[in-house]
Design a protein around this motif. Sequence first.
Motif, PDB file in Angstrom:
ATOM      1  N   ILE A  57       5.886 -24.465  14.427  1.00 54.40           N
ATOM      2  CA  ILE A  57       6.066 -23.057  14.076  1.00 54.40           C
ATOM      3  C   ILE A  57       7.298 -22.927  13.197  1.00 54.40           C
ATOM      4  O   ILE A  57       8.376 -23.386  13.542  1.00 54.40           O
ATOM      5  CB  ILE A  57       6.181 -22.193  15.344  1.00 54.40           C
ATOM      6  N   LYS A  58       7.105 -22.310  12.049  1.00 57.32           N
ATOM      7  CA  LYS A  58       8.189 -22.115  11.088  1.00 57.32           C
ATOM      8  C   LYS A  58       8.889 -20.822  11.437  1.00 57.32           C
ATOM      9  O   LYS A  58       8.322 -19.743  11.350  1.00 57.32           O
ATOM     10  CB  LYS A  58       7.593 -22.060   9.673  1.00 57.32           C
ATOM     11  N   LEU A  59      10.128 -20.936  11.843  1.00 57.96           N
ATOM     12  CA  LEU A  59      10.906 -19.754  12.209  1.00 57.96           C
ATOM     13  C   LEU A  59      11.473 -19.096  10.956  1.00 57.96           C
ATOM     14  O   LEU A  59      11.850 -19.783  10.004  1.00 57.96           O
ATOM     15  CB  LEU A  59      12.047 -20.153  13.127  1.00 57.96           C
ATOM     16  N   PRO A  60      11.546 -17.778  10.961  1.00 60.00           N
ATOM     17  CA  PRO A  60      12.101 -17.081   9.797  1.00 60.00           C
ATOM     18  C   PRO A  60      13.626 -17.167   9.794  1.00 60.00           C
ATOM     19  O   PRO A  60      14.253 -17.505  10.802  1.00 60.00           O
ATOM     20  CB  PRO A  60      11.648 -15.634  10.013  1.00 60.00           C
ATOM     21  N   ASP A  61      14.212 -16.846   8.653  1.00 63.45           N
ATOM     22  CA  ASP A  61      15.661 -16.716   8.570  1.00 63.45           C
ATOM     23  C   ASP A  61      16.029 -15.464   9.361  1.00 63.45           C
ATOM     24  O   ASP A  61      15.614 -14.355   9.010  1.00 63.45           O
ATOM     25  CB  ASP A  61      16.095 -16.589   7.106  1.00 63.45           C
ATOM     26  N   GLU A  66      13.377  -8.424   7.080  1.00 62.36           N
ATOM     27  CA  GLU A  66      11.977  -8.292   6.675  1.00 62.36           C
ATOM     28  C   GLU A  66      11.167  -9.513   7.112  1.00 62.36           C
ATOM     29  O   GLU A  66      10.045  -9.380   7.616  1.00 62.36           O
ATOM     30  CB  GLU A  66      11.899  -8.110   5.157  1.00 62.36           C
ATOM     31  N   ALA A  67      11.733 -10.691   6.948  1.00 61.24           N
ATOM     32  CA  ALA A  67      11.044 -11.924   7.366  1.00 61.24           C
ATOM     33  C   ALA A  67      10.895 -11.964   8.883  1.00 61.24           C
ATOM     34  O   ALA A  67       9.852 -12.378   9.400  1.00 61.24           O
ATOM     35  CB  ALA A  67      11.809 -13.145   6.868  1.00 61.24           C
ATOM     36  N   VAL A  68      11.920 -11.527   9.595  1.00 60.29           N
ATOM     37  CA  VAL A  68      11.854 -11.499  11.049  1.00 60.29           C
ATOM     38  C   VAL A  68      10.786 -10.518  11.511  1.00 60.29           C
ATOM     39  O   VAL A  68      10.008 -10.813  12.422  1.00 60.29           O
ATOM     40  CB  VAL A  68      13.237 -11.142  11.658  1.00 60.29           C
ATOM     41  N   GLN A  69      10.721  -9.366  10.875  1.00 62.67           N
ATOM     42  CA  GLN A  69       9.722  -8.367  11.248  1.00 62.67           C
ATOM     43  C   GLN A  69       8.313  -8.888  10.990  1.00 62.67           C
ATOM     44  O   GLN A  69       7.420  -8.713  11.820  1.00 62.67           O
ATOM     45  CB  GLN A  69       9.952  -7.068  10.483  1.00 62.67           C
ATOM     46  N   LYS A  70       8.115  -9.531   9.858  1.00 58.12           N
ATOM     47  CA  LYS A  70       6.805 -10.096   9.540  1.00 58.12           C
ATOM     48  C   LYS A  70       6.421 -11.167  10.563  1.00 58.12           C
ATOM     49  O   LYS A  70       5.292 -11.185  11.063  1.00 58.12           O
ATOM     50  CB  LYS A  70       6.822 -10.692   8.128  1.00 58.12           C
ATOM     51  N   PHE A  71       7.366 -12.060  10.880  1.00 56.08           N
ATOM     52  CA  PHE A  71       7.133 -13.110  11.874  1.00 56.08           C
ATOM     53  C   PHE A  71       6.789 -12.486  13.228  1.00 56.08           C
ATOM     54  O   PHE A  71       5.844 -12.907  13.894  1.00 56.08           O
ATOM     55  CB  PHE A  71       8.381 -13.989  11.987  1.00 56.08           C
ATOM     56  N   PHE A  72       7.541 -11.465  13.615  1.00 61.47           N
ATOM     57  CA  PHE A  72       7.318 -10.785  14.888  1.00 61.47           C
ATOM     58  C   PHE A  72       5.902 -10.216  14.969  1.00 61.47           C
ATOM     59  O   PHE A  72       5.184 -10.436  15.941  1.00 61.47           O
ATOM     60  CB  PHE A  72       8.356  -9.673  15.053  1.00 61.47           C
ATOM     61  N   LEU A  73       5.493  -9.499  13.928  1.00 59.86           N
ATOM     62  CA  LEU A  73       4.154  -8.882  13.932  1.00 59.86           C
ATOM     63  C   LEU A  73       3.053  -9.934  13.942  1.00 59.86           C
ATOM     64  O   LEU A  73       2.037  -9.767  14.633  1.00 59.86           O
ATOM     65  CB  LEU A  73       4.012  -7.949  12.727  1.00 59.86           C
ATOM     66  N   GLU A  74       3.231 -11.012  13.192  1.00 57.42           N
ATOM     67  CA  GLU A  74       2.226 -12.085  13.172  1.00 57.42           C
ATOM     68  C   GLU A  74       2.091 -12.733  14.549  1.00 57.42           C
ATOM     69  O   GLU A  74       0.981 -13.017  15.012  1.00 57.42           O
ATOM     70  CB  GLU A  74       2.591 -13.140  12.133  1.00 57.42           C
ATOM     71  N   GLU A  75       3.232 -12.982  15.197  1.00 58.39           N
ATOM     72  CA  GLU A  75       3.200 -13.622  16.507  1.00 58.39           C
ATOM     73  C   GLU A  75       2.547 -12.710  17.555  1.00 58.39           C
ATOM     74  O   GLU A  75       1.779 -13.174  18.389  1.00 58.39           O
ATOM     75  CB  GLU A  75       4.613 -14.019  16.946  1.00 58.39           C
TER      76      GLU A  75
END
Length: 148
Positions: A57-61, A66-75
């Motif tokens: 799993i590729k963790l966001p910066d 914005e990257a964290v929010q996208k990662f959160f929603l995808e997960e």
Amino acid sequence: MMYMPRSGAIAAGVCGALLVGYCIYFDRKRRSDPNFRSRLRQRRKQQKLDQERVGQIKLPDLKDSEAVQKFFLEEIQLGEELLAQGEFEACVEHLSNAISVCGQPQQLLQVLQQTLPPPVFQMLLTRLPSVSQRISSAQSLSEEDIEE
């Protein structure tokens, strides 16, 4: 009255023998199934792929909101899909990833407690510390790379 303990022991012995016989019968029935080995191989292969996928799993910066929010929603979305499919281990993995990057994890946990089945929620609670530790160690590694 003296015969009660003896008859109880005999009844327990008979029940134990029936249980062992039941286990042997169904073990033979399972092993004689022509698709048993192929299903077993397929299940083991899927478990191995799931474990490899979890490790990749590729963790966001974490500084990029914005990257964290996208990662959160995808997960969260992946966790919901896997829950609907009955794949609880993978569901818990994705939901714990989402919780670990969430800004307000306590509120998210309260929502998940209301929506998840109790056994899945317990799995999630036991999984959270290791995922949080992995994410914090990944973050510290990335910060060390930036400093050098």
